[in-house]
Design an enzyme around this catalytic site. Structure first.
Site, PDB file in Angstrom:
ATOM      1  N   GLY A   9       0.828  -1.200   0.000  1.00 48.19           N
ATOM      2  CA  GLY A   9       0.000   0.000   0.000  1.00 48.19           C
ATOM      3  C   GLY A   9       0.859   1.244   0.000  1.00 48.19           C
ATOM      4  N   PHE A  47       3.914   8.161   4.216  1.00 48.57           N
ATOM      5  CA  PHE A  47       5.280   8.622   4.031  1.00 48.57           C
ATOM      6  C   PHE A  47       5.993   7.895   2.904  1.00 48.57           C
ATOM      7  CE2 PHE A  47       3.904   9.442   8.258  1.00 48.57           C
ATOM      8  CZ  PHE A  47       4.339  10.728   8.509  1.00 48.57           C
ATOM      9  N   GLY A  48       5.234   7.160   2.137  1.00 49.42           N
ATOM     10  CA  GLY A  48       5.845   6.444   1.031  1.00 49.42           C
ATOM     11  C   GLY A  48       5.250   5.054   0.906  1.00 49.42           C
ATOM     12  N   LYS A  71       9.108  -0.071   4.374  1.00 45.78           N
ATOM     13  CA  LYS A  71       8.567   1.225   3.983  1.00 45.78           C
ATOM     14  C   LYS A  71       9.673   2.050   3.344  1.00 45.78           C
ATOM     15  CE  LYS A  71       5.547   3.275   6.556  1.00 45.78           C
ATOM     16  NZ  LYS A  71       4.389   4.167   6.530  1.00 45.78           N
ATOM     17  N   ASP A 106      -0.950  11.278  14.052  1.00 47.56           N
ATOM     18  CA  ASP A 106      -1.827  10.835  12.970  1.00 47.56           C
ATOM     19  C   ASP A 106      -2.503   9.516  13.337  1.00 47.56           C
ATOM     20  OD1 ASP A 106      -3.121  11.041  10.577  1.00 47.56           O
ATOM     21  OD2 ASP A 106      -1.463  10.304   9.359  1.00 47.56           O
TER      22      ASP A 106
END
Ligand code: NAG
Ligand code: NAG
Ligand code: NAG
Ligand code: NAG
Ligand code: NAG
Ligand code: NAG
Ligand code: NAG
Ligand code: NAG
Ligand code: NAG
Length: 641
Positions: free
Chosen positions: A330, A334-335, A351, A446
């Protein structure tokens, strides 16, 4: 050829590694441990010194006459008054207690010379003094956690069993008056028995005792993950668990301390010397290794240590099939995130950070090294990282059940009420750990359903914590930085003024809680034009005394519990950050039904754009949106070597 620069840097990493390894060895030494106010010292021959020495002199006689294993006392008047407190573990004999406190007194004078305040922890007791009156107030800073040197093979399962019994004991010690703030218990784990003990200093109130123990429990993953036993000393409480009944009978105690391997000074010196020699040898070998390896990067495999958190780009390329699209899990905030399988067969999530951070590699590594120390069963585990030129990648444990938003909003039927309660409690614990870990206060910024992943047993694990730090360095913690956030979860003070505090996370948690108990998204929820969000609708029903109408009719749950959770959720989303509870109170309210809840004030309705027409507007992978201060750069395809 290897650049000198790289060699230099690698040597630096290596020293860091050696320091860490060295520290972790030294921590196996036995008590006493001390915490001293080294900056605040009293003057020689001051009145405080005089009063303090009187206090320390009178204590042993107090211990022998005291009716309990606890005592507080003071000496002198006015500003020079000295306050003192001792606590023996409740199971020890009067003689052991007396001896222990006597030792503590001589240790504290030696270990904390001239400190205005100090605490010393011994095996069976602790002693604290100060020039300020601390009696009755909670202090969970500088807790000390020590693991038992042996490890368990199934740490997740074990930690969960340990947590359960410690939480049970916490309730007993805190809220059952006849417990005298002390509780022991045992529970079977596979073919063994876990023995656990908790104790608070008796000057605390019941809720402060509970807070202290919860905070100590929260320290366990950081100090003692995977260990078969642990002790956590705090100024206001103590806990321990082991596979043997360390609290039964004095003979067990002596053998237990023998088992711990009491080390005297000469063996410490021997250990330090041998480690130093070992480290020296390894460095020489390492430098030779560098001289012979050519053009391949330094951390090309994890040969140096399995626990060493560096990955090289090559091995991650192999693990992910050169970061092929088919392995993409996904696009996170942040990337992109890829699934990978390491050479030892371990599944991981990788990630790839957008290359728009202005942060240098060194700062990045410093932040990641700090984040790596955060370990809690409700946080996604960061395993390591890779830096290669501009590329920065983070390697996480892989969680097969995906994220909460998919399971909750798309397959909600999978989650019965009991599971939802577990998930809420787990998330609350995870946030509490981030907020109150004494060494590193992390504000998530977040929190939302898509940032909560679920493991095989549907235990929640919070992801993307520490990203503000990783991207922006510790300054990311400052109030001024304008950072991530997802409309709908964003606290008003943040949406409007960019002010962020732990209370803003509490707001995000409140939204999440209401979403979990209803199975409905906050944004994207229509009721009427005047109440365009789940928050507004929940408040509307609550105010009319019709809270139960918020229930999902298909979800079977006890009415009073539903209303209690709704109440807690509404308390967390109040417009004024000051009115929102801290996460430690939230955990307490969730855990203990006898804690009375306040009445919530109206939540903010029109804040940010809690607007149904553009749900999740900010939930974008474009870093220019996440971080106003970052420059946008296109994400180029990753170049695998
Ligand atoms: C106080 O006296 C002790 C010895 O009596 C000495 O070691 C120490 O340095 C003195 N401290 C100060 C601040 O004068
Ligand atoms: C400690 O002993 C002193 C006198 O030795 C007495 O005044 C004081 O009340 C005692 N404190 C406690 C907690 O027993
Ligand atoms: C320890 O001291 C308490 C209080 O003085 C007393 O009640 C108890 O009997 C003592 N226990 C032993 C084993 O001496
Ligand atoms: C111990 O603390 C309590 C509460 O602050 C106080 O009432 C009591 O006098 C203290 N005991 C001594 C001996 O100072
Ligand atoms: C505290 O210190 C002052 C100044 O040295 C002294 O006069 C007083 O007697 C002391 N109080 C006690 C209880 O020791
Ligand atoms: C709990 O501890 C805090 C200090 O951390 C103190 O201010 C508060 O009064 C204590 N609460 C109770 C009920 O004693
Ligand atoms: C126990 O586990 C920790 C962390 O997983 C590791 O650092 C340590 O070396 C292990 N100790 C033993 C004796 O296996
Ligand atoms: C904790 O308490 C609950 C209810 O009081 C009980 O069902 C459970 O077995 C206890 N768990 C442990 C590990 O003691
Ligand atoms: C409190 O503890 C006592 C003694 O340990 C026990 O008999 C009693 O049942 C407990 N009370 C509650 C409400 O758990």
């Amino acid at each position: 050829m290897i650049h000198h620069f790289t060699v230099f840097k690698s040597i630096k990493f290596f020293f860091l590694f050696c320091t860490l390894a060295f520290l972790s060895h030294v921590t196996f030494a036995d008590p006493p441990y001390e915490v001293c106010s080294t900056r605040k010292v009293y003057a020689n021959q001051s009145s405080f010194e005089n009063n303090l020495s009187n206090l320390l002199l009178s204590l042993p006689s107090n211990v022998s006459t005291s009716i309990s294993k606890f005592g507080n006392t003071s000496s002198g008047i006015g500003l020079d008054r000295a306050y003192g407190l001792y606590m023996c573990l409740d199971f020890v004999s009067n003689e052991t207690c007396h001896k222990c406190v006597t030792n503590a007194i001589s240790d504290v004078v030696k270990l904390c010379p001239q400190s205005e305040e100090a605490v010393v922890y011994e095996e069976f007791c602790q002693l604290r003094y100060s020039n300020k009156n601390f009696i009755g107030s909670l202090d969970v800073t500088d807790n000390i956690g020590k693991d038992n040197v042996q490890n368990i093979s199934e740490p997740e399962k074990y930690e969960s069993a340990v947590n359960k019994i410690l939480n049970n004991l916490t309730k007993i010690a805190s809220f059952n008056v006849s417990s005298n703030m002390y509780a022991t218990g045992e529970v079977n784990f596979e073919d063994k028995t876990i023995y656990a003990l908790v104790q608070c200093t008796r000057d605390l109130s019941d809720t402060n005792c509970s807070r202290c123990l919860l905070s100590a429990i929260g320290d366990i993953p950081g100090c003692c993950y995977a260990s078969i036993g642990a002790r956590v000393w705090s100024r206001s409480c103590y806990l321990r668990y082991e596979f043997y009944p360390f609290y039964l009978g004095e003979t067990d105690q002596t053998s237990s301390s023998a088992k711990q391997g009491r080390k005297n000074n000469s063996s410490k010196i021997w250990m330090i010397t041998s480690i130093a020699v070992g480290v020296g040898l390894v460095i020489i070998i390492f430098i030779c290794y560098l001289c012979f390896v050519r053009n391949k990067g330094i951390w090309q495999s994890n040969k140096i240590s399995k626990d060493f958190p560096f990955f090289d780009l090559g091995s991650l390329c192999v693990a992910t099939g050169d970061f092929s699209n088919s392995n993409m899990l996904g696009q996170g905030g942040f990337g992109p995130v890829y699934k990978g399988i390491l050479s030892d067969g371990m599944e991981v999530a990788i990630k790839r950070l957008s290359t728009c951070s202005e942060q240098g590699s060194e700062e990045f590594i410093n932040e990641v090294m700090l984040i790596l120390k955060l370990q809690h069963k409700n946080l996604v585990k960061l395993l390591g990282f890779c830096v290669d030129g501009e590329e920065k990648l983070l390697v996480y444990e892989y969680l097969p059940n995906g994220s909460l938003d998919v399971i909750l909003f798309e397959q909600g039927a999978q989650l019965d009420w009991a599971k939802r309660v577990d998930i809420i409690n787990g998330i609350a614990r995870g946030i509490l750990y981030l907020h109150e870990d004494s060494r590193l206060q992390i504000i998530h910024r977040d929190l939302k359903a898509s940032n909560v992943l679920l493991d095989y047993d549907m235990n929640p694990k919070i992801s993307d914590f520490g990203m503000a730090r990783i991207f922006a360095g510790s300054e990311g913690e400052a109030n001024t930085a304008t950072i991530v956030g997802t409309y709908g979860y964003m606290a008003p003070e943040y949406a409007m003024e960019g002010i962020y505090s732990i209370k803003s996370d509490v707001f995000g948690f409140g939204v999440l809680l209401l979403e979990i108990i209803t199975g409905k998204r906050n944004t994207g929820f229509y009721y009427s034009k005047s109440t365009p969000s789940l928050l507004a609708y929940a408040w509307h029903l609550w105010n009319e005394g019709k809270g139960l109408e918020l229930r999902d009719p298909l979800l079977l749950c006890p009415e009073d519990q539903f209303l209690r959770y709704m109440n807690i959720g509404l308390l967390c989303v109040q417009a004024d950050a000051f009115d929102r509870p801290t996460m430690s109170s939230v955990v307490l309210m969730l855990m203990n039904e006898s804690v009375t809840l306040g009445l919530p004030e109206k939540p903010p309705f029109s804040v940010g754009r809690l607007n149904v027409n553009d749900p999740n507007v900010l939930d974008s992978e474009d870093c220019s949106v996440d971080y106003n201060f970052l420059t946008v750069s296109d994400i180029l395809p990753l170049q695998c070597p």
